[in-house]
Design an enzyme around this catalytic site. Sequence first.
Site, PDB file in Angstrom:
ATOM      1  NE  ARG A 132      -3.630  -2.515   0.190  1.00 19.44           N
ATOM      2  CZ  ARG A 132      -3.271  -3.620  -0.397  1.00 19.44           C
ATOM      3  NH1 ARG A 132      -2.171  -3.754  -1.115  1.00 19.44           N
ATOM      4  NH2 ARG A 132      -4.083  -4.596  -0.230  1.00 19.44           N
ATOM      5  CB  SER A 144      -9.483  -2.074   3.679  1.00 20.39           C
ATOM      6  OG  SER A 144     -10.258  -3.413   3.337  1.00 20.39           O
ATOM      7  CD  GLU A 198      -5.891  -0.261   2.431  1.00 20.94           C
ATOM      8  OE1 GLU A 198      -6.206  -0.393   1.344  1.00 20.94           O
ATOM      9  OE2 GLU A 198      -5.482  -1.000   3.064  1.00 20.94           O
TER      10      GLU A 198
END
Length: 337
Positions: A162, A237, A333
């Site tokens: 990520r 998420s 995130e």
Amino acid sequence: MEILNHFSLKNYNTFGIEANAKEFVGVHSVEELKTVLFENKAKTKFVLGGGSNMLLTKDIDALVIHIDLKGKKIVEETKDFVWVESQAGENWHEFVLWTIDKNFGGLENMSLIPGNVGTTPIQNIGAYGTEIKDTFVSCEAISIDNQTMRMFSKEECHFGYRESAFKNDEKDKYIITSVIFKLTKRNHKINISYGDITLELAKKKITNPTLKEISNAVIAIRQTKLPDPKELGNSGSFFKNPILLKTDFEKIHQKFPEMKYYEISEIQVKVPAGWLIEQAGFKGKRFGDAGVHKNQALVLVNYSNATGQEILNLSREIQQTVFDTFGIHIEAEVNII
């Protein structure tokens, strides 16, 4: 191109947060983007794509530039591979379905991820054992400062979990305008190693899945776990799955032997953040109009009129409780604005 003042961003972020842009303009071509950047050099700028990976906690005191560049095409192909280019404003899921319809393999495990193509390299998005970096070739980007175009190779993007150069050294310096992927035309590398996909295919009695069948399985799984942002505000998420050194994890695992984990290297393991949050007691809990989704603890939701600050406060409470319980820090995130 008309620059609009005091523009509502409620319909431009998947959380459905009410926040306003001081100024707003949509761009539909690279030339328009160059013009906007050149004519507004002195202004603070905020680049907006699909609005799927951010939490707005305040109004944006800047010129918000909405990237709405459209188009996709094949740029090169051989017997085995095809290179496809997508403009940054294309919807990611629709682009994935387009590749599958042409029997191009490589993106099927990332079906139904919200957002636009142009933001996928920034986050190095991934799902069910695949990431953007696995098929990424290059992306073209424009310098915010001087409007020159630059091609970034895979190596120059410095992809991580990520992570990418666009979140670090190149942050706020470039706007991605298009992305090229290298996909398979035959001998597809099927990845159904994740249990959820295996179970979904077994349920349908599929033993030799096509790209479309894998995509359908992923879509079915995601739809059971993740709410549709059009019906319930969310950003997918919210937290990253924490990656721990095995030596550190083993000490924690002794105290919590039921803890789920995945080995990702000889020295590292990944722990599902959703499991940690669920065990900490947050799954399905609602705090006013902010809450944690009932089917997936990784997903924070806006039931109707939650503010970004309320969702941020909930996320911090979750982080603190998980740390106090397990000694593990989970990172957001999404981008907190």
